[in-house]
Design an enzyme around this catalytic site. Structure first.
Site, PDB file in Angstrom:
ATOM      1  N   HIS A  69       0.806  -1.234   0.000  1.00  0.00           N
ATOM      2  CA  HIS A  69       0.000   0.000   0.000  1.00  0.00           C
ATOM      3  C   HIS A  69       0.830   1.271   0.000  1.00  0.00           C
ATOM      4  O   HIS A  69       0.285   2.360  -0.154  1.00  0.00           O
ATOM      5  CB  HIS A  69      -0.943   0.036   1.206  1.00  0.00           C
ATOM      6  CG  HIS A  69      -0.255   0.340   2.491  1.00  0.00           C
ATOM      7  ND1 HIS A  69       0.469  -0.587   3.170  1.00  0.00           N
ATOM      8  CD2 HIS A  69      -0.143   1.491   3.188  1.00  0.00           C
ATOM      9  CE1 HIS A  69       0.987  -0.044   4.248  1.00  0.00           C
ATOM     10  NE2 HIS A  69       0.645   1.220   4.282  1.00  0.00           N
TER      11      HIS A  69
HETATM   12  C1  UD1 Z   1      -2.253   5.447   6.126  1.00  0.00           C
HETATM   13  C2  UD1 Z   1      -0.963   5.826   6.833  1.00  0.00           C
HETATM   14  C3  UD1 Z   1       0.059   4.709   6.687  1.00  0.00           C
HETATM   15  C4  UD1 Z   1      -0.514   3.387   7.108  1.00  0.00           C
HETATM   16  C5  UD1 Z   1      -1.775   3.125   6.313  1.00  0.00           C
HETATM   17  C6  UD1 Z   1      -2.406   1.801   6.685  1.00  0.00           C
HETATM   18  C7  UD1 Z   1      -0.461   8.230   6.801  1.00  0.00           C
HETATM   19  C8  UD1 Z   1       0.446   9.232   6.224  1.00  0.00           C
HETATM   20  N1  UD1 Z   1      -0.376   7.003   6.259  1.00  0.00           N
HETATM   21  O1  UD1 Z   1      -1.958   5.411   4.729  1.00  0.00           O
HETATM   22  O2  UD1 Z   1       1.171   5.005   7.514  1.00  0.00           O
HETATM   23  O3  UD1 Z   1       0.431   2.374   6.881  1.00  0.00           O
HETATM   24  O4  UD1 Z   1      -2.687   4.199   6.585  1.00  0.00           O
HETATM   25  O5  UD1 Z   1      -3.512   1.534   5.913  1.00  0.00           O
HETATM   26  O6  UD1 Z   1      -1.204   8.531   7.695  1.00  0.00           O
HETATM   27  N2  UD1 Z   1      -9.210   5.084   1.550  1.00  0.00           N
HETATM   28  C9  UD1 Z   1     -10.418   4.444   1.429  1.00  0.00           C
HETATM   29  N3  UD1 Z   1     -11.058   4.081   2.572  1.00  0.00           N
HETATM   30  C10 UD1 Z   1     -10.554   4.301   3.800  1.00  0.00           C
HETATM   31  C11 UD1 Z   1      -9.320   4.955   3.905  1.00  0.00           C
HETATM   32  C12 UD1 Z   1      -8.652   5.348   2.774  1.00  0.00           C
HETATM   33  O7  UD1 Z   1     -10.912   4.212   0.344  1.00  0.00           O
HETATM   34  O8  UD1 Z   1     -11.184   3.928   4.797  1.00  0.00           O
HETATM   35  C13 UD1 Z   1      -8.474   5.467   0.335  1.00  0.00           C
HETATM   36  C14 UD1 Z   1      -8.700   6.893  -0.080  1.00  0.00           C
HETATM   37  O9  UD1 Z   1      -8.818   6.921  -1.464  1.00  0.00           O
HETATM   38  C15 UD1 Z   1      -7.439   7.589   0.334  1.00  0.00           C
HETATM   39  C16 UD1 Z   1      -6.399   6.485   0.259  1.00  0.00           C
HETATM   40  O10 UD1 Z   1      -7.091   5.288   0.557  1.00  0.00           O
HETATM   41  O11 UD1 Z   1      -7.121   8.678  -0.469  1.00  0.00           O
HETATM   42  C17 UD1 Z   1      -5.270   6.687   1.235  1.00  0.00           C
HETATM   43  O12 UD1 Z   1      -5.756   6.856   2.582  1.00  0.00           O
HETATM   44  P1  UD1 Z   1      -4.905   7.723   3.637  1.00  0.00           P
HETATM   45  O13 UD1 Z   1      -5.518   7.666   4.959  1.00  0.00           O
HETATM   46  O14 UD1 Z   1      -4.601   9.046   3.071  1.00  0.00           O
HETATM   47  O15 UD1 Z   1      -3.488   6.995   3.709  1.00  0.00           O
HETATM   48  P2  UD1 Z   1      -3.114   5.447   3.649  1.00  0.00           P
HETATM   49  O16 UD1 Z   1      -2.472   5.195   2.339  1.00  0.00           O
HETATM   50  O17 UD1 Z   1      -4.244   4.561   4.049  1.00  0.00           O
END
Ligand code: UD1
Length: 368
Positions: free
Chosen positions: A209
């Protein structure tokens, strides 16, 4: 107000398994009460709710609904909402943040500016790679926290080098391992391998991821090709983070994966993941926490990153850093097949009792 009232913050998937044992341990102490705040950084059922159910987390006192967005916007929304939350309640004795996600740094900064003491669980980890958003979150959080709970030996050394006063630093061990130990029997009794039609010891479990691996087609394609090759030799299961699924679809790589026999699936619950991890022949990942879980479970772990903030998983554990050189992964797979791959040794404080040590320390420090 007398006693000790603690606010704990979680926002994203890897936070929830760290919070559960701390909340349980605090509940054992007289005169200590705790409230949980969920920032809503992760909001999907599969990224959040399932962890609350399986880990027995209490319903949050507040849900801040910050959602996704660019780093500045997401961090800023957490700060605004958390400040309003703290202003709307009696002032707590302290705030506990865990891990290294945007919610961690945002809430630490908010609380400390309001004069509220902050404790950071999983302090001192450093990848020395400032292109990782998590590294910035770790540096910021440790710089402003009053109490730093360290999970592995490198953490103490890193904080000492950064000039953090010794009296703020406590080596307590690893709360994620507390959760693993607490949940292992339940995970085993679910018989997850049968549910997913897998043979114990005969499949590779893959998670991906990190933006650095999945957001660029030039980085993601070689990984996909490697997994397709691997699928000729072994079953490959791939629970997919929403970000990774979106990128695979965008770069038109999902179909090739599926055709090759790699088994992409939606994100899975904590116990399902634990059941798969402990039965896997090998784990291939870019996660931070999974490197530690694989080490505790003594399952070989190949990490698709150039660095790790968790070096004990390499010196004491089953982890090998592969970086972008997938030939390193192929060599390791040969060692694994021959039964010659390294085995794990115990790490101080990875014993199921880290959260007890944290709870006792907080109650001593923050009781009024
Ligand atoms: C976050 C953490 C990372 C952790 C990861 C575990 C930061 C900088 N990063 O990254 O350290 O390892 O979580 O999963 O805080 N999305 C969904 N549904 C959700 C959440 C996210 O669809 O419930 C999608 C969205 O399109 C979003 C993308 O995932 O833009 C990324 O989510 P985000 O919380 O920004 O960061 P992660 O990549 O999940």
């Amino acid at each position: 107000m007398s006693g000790c009232q603690i606010v704990l913050v979680g926002g994203a998937r890897p936070n929830f398994m760290k919070l559960a044992p701390v909340i349980r341990a605090l509940a054992q102490l007289d005169g200590v009460s705790s409230r949980l705040v969920h920032t809503g950084q992760h909001y999907d059922e599969g990224m959040s709710d399932v962890f609350f159910e399986q880990l027995g987390l209490p319903a949050p006192d507040a849900y801040l609904s910050v959602g996704s967005g660019p780093h500045g916007a997401q961090t800023g929304r957490v700060m605004i909402a958390f400040e309003e939350y703290l202003q709307s309640r009696p002032e707590p004795s302290g705030v506990v943040v865990v891990g290294d996600v945007n919610s961690t740094a945002a809430c630490a900064l908010t609380a400390v500016k309001m004069g509220i003491p902050v404790a950071h669980v999983e302090a001192g980890l450093r990848s020395f790679d400032r292109t990782m958003p998590e590294e910035i979150n770790r540096l910021v959080t440790d710089a402003v926290s009053d109490v730093l709970f360290v999970s592995e030996p490198s953490g103490e050394e890193n904080l000492r080098r950064e000039g953090i006063p010794r009296e703020r630093v406590r080596y307590v061990g690893n709360v994620m391992i507390d959760t693993l130990i607490h949940e292992l029997d339940a995970a085993r009794s679910m018989n997850v391998t049968a549910q997913f039609d897998l043979q114990r010891g005969a499949f590779a479990l893959v998670t991906l991821h990190r933006p650095s691996n999945v957001d660029h087609v030039d980085h993601l394609r070689p990984i996909v090709d490697f997994l397709i090759d691997l699928a000729h030799l072994s079953t490959v299961v791939l629970p997919l983070h929403p970000r990774t699924r979106a990128r695979l679809a965008e770069f038109r790589l999902l179909e090739a994966l599926e055709r090759s026999g790699v088994r992409p699936m939606p994100p899975i619950g904590y116990r399902e993941m634990l059941g798969l991890m402990e039965a896997a022949r090998v784990i291939i990942t870019d996660s931070g926490g999974i490197q530690e879980e694989a080490t505790y479970l003594n399952v070989p772990c190949l990490t698709l990153r150039e660095n790790t903030e968790r070096p004990a998983t390499m010196t004491h554990g089953t982890n090998t850093l592969v970086g972008r050189d997938l030939s390193v992964a192929r060599q390791a797979l040969e060692l694994i097949a021959r039964g010659e791959y390294k085995r794990a040794r115990p790490i101080a404080g990875w014993d199921g009792r880290a959260a007890e040590r944290i709870a006792k320390s907080l109650s001593d420090a923050w009781r009024r």
